[in-house]
Enzyme design. Structure first.
Site, PDB file in Angstrom:
ATOM      1  N   TYR A 120     -15.122  17.618 -15.635  1.00 29.48           N
ATOM      2  CA  TYR A 120     -15.565  16.225 -15.736  1.00 29.48           C
ATOM      3  C   TYR A 120     -16.651  15.951 -14.686  1.00 29.48           C
ATOM      4  O   TYR A 120     -16.532  16.383 -13.536  1.00 29.48           O
ATOM      5  CB  TYR A 120     -14.348  15.317 -15.531  1.00 29.48           C
ATOM      6  CG  TYR A 120     -14.667  13.851 -15.459  1.00 29.48           C
ATOM      7  CD1 TYR A 120     -15.030  13.144 -16.598  1.00 29.48           C
ATOM      8  CD2 TYR A 120     -14.591  13.174 -14.253  1.00 29.48           C
ATOM      9  CE1 TYR A 120     -15.323  11.800 -16.529  1.00 29.48           C
ATOM     10  CE2 TYR A 120     -14.878  11.818 -14.173  1.00 29.48           C
ATOM     11  CZ  TYR A 120     -15.250  11.138 -15.324  1.00 29.48           C
ATOM     12  OH  TYR A 120     -15.537   9.809 -15.236  1.00 29.48           O
ATOM     13  N   ASP A 176      -5.908  18.883 -14.993  1.00 23.82           N
ATOM     14  CA  ASP A 176      -6.303  17.531 -15.419  1.00 23.82           C
ATOM     15  C   ASP A 176      -5.925  17.383 -16.887  1.00 23.82           C
ATOM     16  O   ASP A 176      -6.498  18.037 -17.756  1.00 23.82           O
ATOM     17  CB  ASP A 176      -7.816  17.344 -15.198  1.00 23.82           C
ATOM     18  CG  ASP A 176      -8.260  15.904 -15.448  1.00 23.82           C
ATOM     19  OD1 ASP A 176      -7.666  15.237 -16.321  1.00 23.82           O
ATOM     20  OD2 ASP A 176      -9.223  15.460 -14.784  1.00 23.82           O
ATOM     21  N   ARG A 184       0.852  -1.199   0.000  1.00 22.95           N
ATOM     22  CA  ARG A 184       0.000   0.000   0.000  1.00 22.95           C
ATOM     23  C   ARG A 184       0.883   1.242   0.000  1.00 22.95           C
ATOM     24  O   ARG A 184       0.619   2.218  -0.693  1.00 22.95           O
ATOM     25  CB  ARG A 184      -0.949   0.028   1.205  1.00 22.95           C
ATOM     26  CG  ARG A 184      -1.574   1.418   1.398  1.00 22.95           C
ATOM     27  CD  ARG A 184      -2.841   1.460   2.247  1.00 22.95           C
ATOM     28  NE  ARG A 184      -2.814   0.627   3.428  1.00 22.95           N
ATOM     29  CZ  ARG A 184      -2.117   0.896   4.541  1.00 22.95           C
ATOM     30  NH1 ARG A 184      -1.378   1.973   4.633  1.00 22.95           N
ATOM     31  NH2 ARG A 184      -2.163   0.073   5.558  1.00 22.95           N
ATOM     32  N   LYS A 231      -7.558   6.262 -19.349  1.00 29.58           N
ATOM     33  CA  LYS A 231      -7.818   6.745 -20.704  1.00 29.58           C
ATOM     34  C   LYS A 231      -6.576   6.545 -21.594  1.00 29.58           C
ATOM     35  O   LYS A 231      -6.180   5.420 -21.808  1.00 29.58           O
ATOM     36  CB  LYS A 231      -8.297   8.194 -20.626  1.00 29.58           C
ATOM     37  CG  LYS A 231      -9.340   8.459 -19.514  1.00 29.58           C
ATOM     38  CD  LYS A 231     -10.675   7.792 -19.725  1.00 29.58           C
ATOM     39  CE  LYS A 231     -11.576   7.829 -18.492  1.00 29.58           C
ATOM     40  NZ  LYS A 231     -11.816   9.140 -17.906  1.00 29.58           N
TER      41      LYS A 231
END
Ligand SMILES: *Cc1c(COP(=O)(O)O)cnc(C)c1O
Length: 385
Positions: free
Chosen positions: A102, A174, A50, A199
């Site tokens: 978004y 972004d 983690r 993406k």
């Protein structure tokens, strides 16, 4: 980091042949959740996945090099990356974000605002007066997203970053829609670059992931700390797949954008199409900024069908090469109907105000042969009537 290496070389080869044990050419994947200490108080660089994992670190280093950053934190989704940046803002701090950001980002910002985690101002960042008024309120963080979804409106990153910094704000961009192959926000003044690696970076529609790249080394530690305590770091397997996809980022994006330019030109000349929104077209309202700020116009575009909602329904039912689905940036071509899919939650009134009509369709153009894409559009437009 090998200083001055071409980004294409970084994408294709960062970490290749670095395995000391067996000489594996492809960097190995370490799925282990935990790492053995070599002795009392002696770990070997990794303790628990983690917190840190070798393959995820290699992906982070590759992304940081591609974005001209000092380092990166790889997260389990693009939304986790957005939220990680929002950890910079606390109670009483103001966050300024684009009014047409978004949808998932909009939902996260408003949910956190509603719980009193920070104050929020959504502004049209192409409106200089609105932006100046927002900056006069001394925000802690200014978020930028360009090109916008789904109308591909481009804003001037260096102008916004300069004004935001003069007002004492940190700036996060972004960069999901273009990727570092076509736009680099850090040299333009951004402190942070956010990615949904789901993406273009992964590019194969088989991983959900994200990343935050920091311009300054000093910003890295607080983000690593927060990602570790909240547990939003990405899995080793996802990091492996994403780096595998990233190897071909440049040739994929170049080919997809060439297909998109052909699609945009074809649609612009078709009588059933009322408008095409592609920054590569000279007719696009923000063509000049896109040309100055980007090294290419990308492979995302949208267009309005003159026949409205009914024509849109017939169009999406007729496509055979394009697939009706949300998301973007994969090797396959997708079509989305914002009014009933990605932007449904906005409500009809807000959509109309934003210029998102019922006949608007968004395309993510893939790697298929140009002739097949154009033939598919031609027959779907004929069916749309
Ligand atoms: C998809 C997307 C996100 C969210 O990323 P996920 O990986 O779906 O969590 C954030 N910003 C933009 C611009 C996106 O397209």
């Amino acid at each position: 980091m090998a200083e001055g290496r071409d980004p294409r070389t970084v994408a294709a080869a960062n970490g290749i042949a670095s395995d000391q044990r067996f000489g594996a050419v492809t960097p190995p994947i370490y799925l282990s959740s935990t790492f053995a200490f070599s002795g009392y108080e002696q770990h070997r660089g990794y303790e628990y996945s983690r917190t840190a994992n070798p393959g995820r670190d290699l992906l982070a280093d590759t992304l940081a090099q591609l974005e001209d950053g000092a380092g990166a934190v790889v997260t389990s989704s693009g939304m986790a990356a957005v939220d990680l940046v929002l950890s910079l803002a606390g109670r009483g701090d103001l966050v300024v974000a684009p009014h047409d950001c978004y949808g998932g980002t909009y939902r996260l910002l408003s949910a956190r605002r509603d719980r009193g985690h920070f104050d929020l101002l959504l502004v049209d960042q192409s409106d200089a007066a609105a932006l100046a008024a927002a900056l006069a309120r001394k925000p802690k963080l200014v978020m930028v997203e360009t090109p916008s979804n789904p109308l591909m409106r481009v804003v001037d990153i260096s102008a916004i970053a300069a004004e935001a910094k003069a007002a004492g704000a940190r700036v996060a961009v972004d960069n999901t829609f273009l990727s570092p192959a076509l736009q680099k926000p850090i040299p333009l003044g951004a402190d942070f670059v956010i990615h949904s690696t789901t993406k273009y970076l992964n590019g194969h529609s088989d991983v959900v992931g994200g990343a935050v790249v920091c311009a300054a080394e000093a910003d890295l530690e607080p983000l690593r700390f927060w990602a570790n305590i909240t547990g939003v770091t990405g899995s080793p397997f996802d990091a492996y797949l994403t780096l595998r996809g990233l190897r071909t980022l440049f040739p994929r994006v170049e080919r997809q954008q060439a297909n998109a330019a052909a699609v945009a030109a074809f649609l612009a000349a078709h009588p059933a199409v009322a408008a095409v929104h592609y920054p590569g077209l000279a007719s696009h309202a923000t063509h000049a900024i896109a040309k100055a700020q980007q090294t290419g116009f990308g492979a995302m575009l949208s267009f309005d069908l003159a026949g409205g909602a009914e024509a849109a329904r017939r169009f999406v039912e007729a496509v055979r090469v394009f697939t009706l689905a949300e998301s973007l940036g994969g090797v396959e071509s997708l079509v989305a109907h914002p009014a009933t899919m990605t932007h449904l939650g906005m409500g009809a009134e807000a959509r109309a105000a934003a210029g998102i009509g019922d006949g608007l369709l968004r395309l993510s153009v893939g790697l298929e042969a140009e002739a097949d894409l154009l033939a598919d559009l031609e027959s779907a437009l004929a069916a749309a009537g």
